[in-house]
Design an enzyme around this catalytic site. Structure first.
Site, mmCIF file in Angstrom:
data_model
loop_
_atom_site.group_PDB
_atom_site.id
_atom_site.type_symbol
_atom_site.label_atom_id
_atom_site.label_comp_id
_atom_site.label_asym_id
_atom_site.label_seq_id
_atom_site.Cartn_x
_atom_site.Cartn_y
_atom_site.Cartn_z
ATOM 1 N N ASP A 110 18.551 -66.635 -1.724
ATOM 2 C CA ASP A 110 19.472 -68.119 -1.817
ATOM 3 C C ASP A 110 19.925 -68.787 -0.437
ATOM 4 O OD1 ASP A 110 19.733 -67.094 -4.584
ATOM 5 O OD2 ASP A 110 22.022 -67.105 -4.643
ATOM 6 N N HIS A 264 19.525 -63.420 0.666
ATOM 7 C CA HIS A 264 19.932 -64.225 1.158
ATOM 8 C C HIS A 264 18.463 -64.842 2.303
ATOM 9 C CE1 HIS A 264 23.620 -63.269 -0.778
ATOM 10 N NE2 HIS A 264 24.292 -64.920 -0.917
#
Ligand SMILES: [Zn+2]
Length: 338
Positions: A110, A264
């Site tokens: 993400d 991430h």
């Protein structure tokens, strides 16, 4: 029959002619001086005609029932209502048969793409021949400055390498506290930025902080977006030690029996954690020659959804999912870890 002035001719569309024709018409006092009486009457009739013709008495019967057509998406739609409770449940993967020791894992990234860190992640994934899913922040892909151009290149490289992409909103706004106008814009503009940058309409959606409300669920349902959450996370936005992060991920994967891993691609500590995690998974890859040993299969997100669709869900509702996660978290808590 048309006269000298045909509005569809290329000559008539030239700026000079567009200027001259009305002047000429004014000078003549009438269009007739330019186009001749037949054409002028035809144009007046055309202009006076109703814009839409009345609908026919009965619509023709469709020859193909749309519901019988094959699903054009390459994965089963597991959550057509875009329900966030069901999305949490789906993230747990399928209920495994006691004799089946194969466990599915899929990786998601993400908050990118980031021109510095994401390309290194891509190299690591290529080295292990793994396809992941990247949930983009749309704003990063907008603009004409050097950074935006570099970011779009990374986004295109992600797709070219065979990874999936998804929408993580335009500005990473918490949708449940935004007003409806802003929440809708975050979803739609995020998708539009991704489509402009890559030519690909994102089919997957991950809400920032994993949170949706009935309004945003309804928006995503109407867009036919598949909401994807996770059941394993490194908390890599607050953790910085790759050893500890890899260790935490491995323990979560082992106790949950695989799952959707949230990472991430924006931090160097995550870049360093990924090869450790992949090496651990590879060393424990499912081996058909040893069917009694639990082994992992790393699949892309469509592969994960297909595996999940083929079997029942392990939990009945979100409350059961939460209870199971709490229990796993307590089991995974090792002394000395804060
Ligand atoms: Zn995020």
């Amino acid at each position: 029959m048309r006269g000298l002035y045909d509005p569809r001719s290329s000559m008539a569309s030239s700026p000079l002619v567009r200027k001259l024709v009305p002047i000429a018409a004014l000078a003549c006092g009438t269009w007739i001086g330019l186009v001749g009486p037949d054409a002028a009457e035809a144009e007046i009739r055309e202009a006076a005609a109703p814009i839409t013709s009345p609908p026919p008495e009965s619509a023709p019967t469709p020859t193909v029932d749309p519901s019988k057509l094959p699903d054009p998406s390459p994965f089963p739609r597991m959550n057509p209502a875009a329900n966030v409770g069901r999305a949490w449940l789906l993230a747990e993967g399928p209920a495994y048969d006691p004799n089946d020791k194969k466990r599915y894992v899929t990786l998601t990234f993400d908050d990118g793409p980031i021109p510095e860190t994401t390309p290194v992640i891509l190299k690591t994934l290529a080295r292990y021949d793994v396809h992941a899913t990247f949930f983009f922040i749309g704003r990063y892909l907008d603009g004409n400055d050097a950074r935006a151009i570099a970011t779009r290149n990374v986004a295109q490289n992600i797709l070219a390498a065979g990874h999936m992409i998804g929408n993580h909103t335009h500005d990473h706004l918490l949708l449940t506290t935004a007003n409806h106008t802003d929440a809708l814009a975050q979803i739609e503009e995020g998708a539009a930025s991704i489509e402009r940058a890559t030519g690909h309409r994102p089919e997957f959606f991950r809400p920032p902080y994993g949170q949706l409300d009935p309004f945003t669920e309804d928006v995503l349902q109407k867009r036919h977006d598949e909401v994807v959450l996770w059941n394993v996370e490194a908390a890599d936005m607050v953790n910085d030690d790759p050893e500890k992060m890899a260790d935490s991920l491995e323990r979560q994967i082992a106790s949950a029996g695989g799952g959707v891993v949230l990472l991430h691609d924006v931090k160097w500590s995550t870049v360093e954690t990924l090869p450790k995690l992949l090496a651990w998974l590879k060393a424990r890859a499912y081996d058909p020659a040893r069917p009694n040993r639990v082994g992992y299969v790393i699949v892309d997100l469509p592969g994960y959804l297909k595996a999940t669709a083929a079997r029942p869900q392990p939990y009945a509702d979100r409350a059961q999912v939460e209870a199971a996660r709490k229990e796993r978290a307590q089991k995974n808590h090792s002394p000395g870890e804060s």
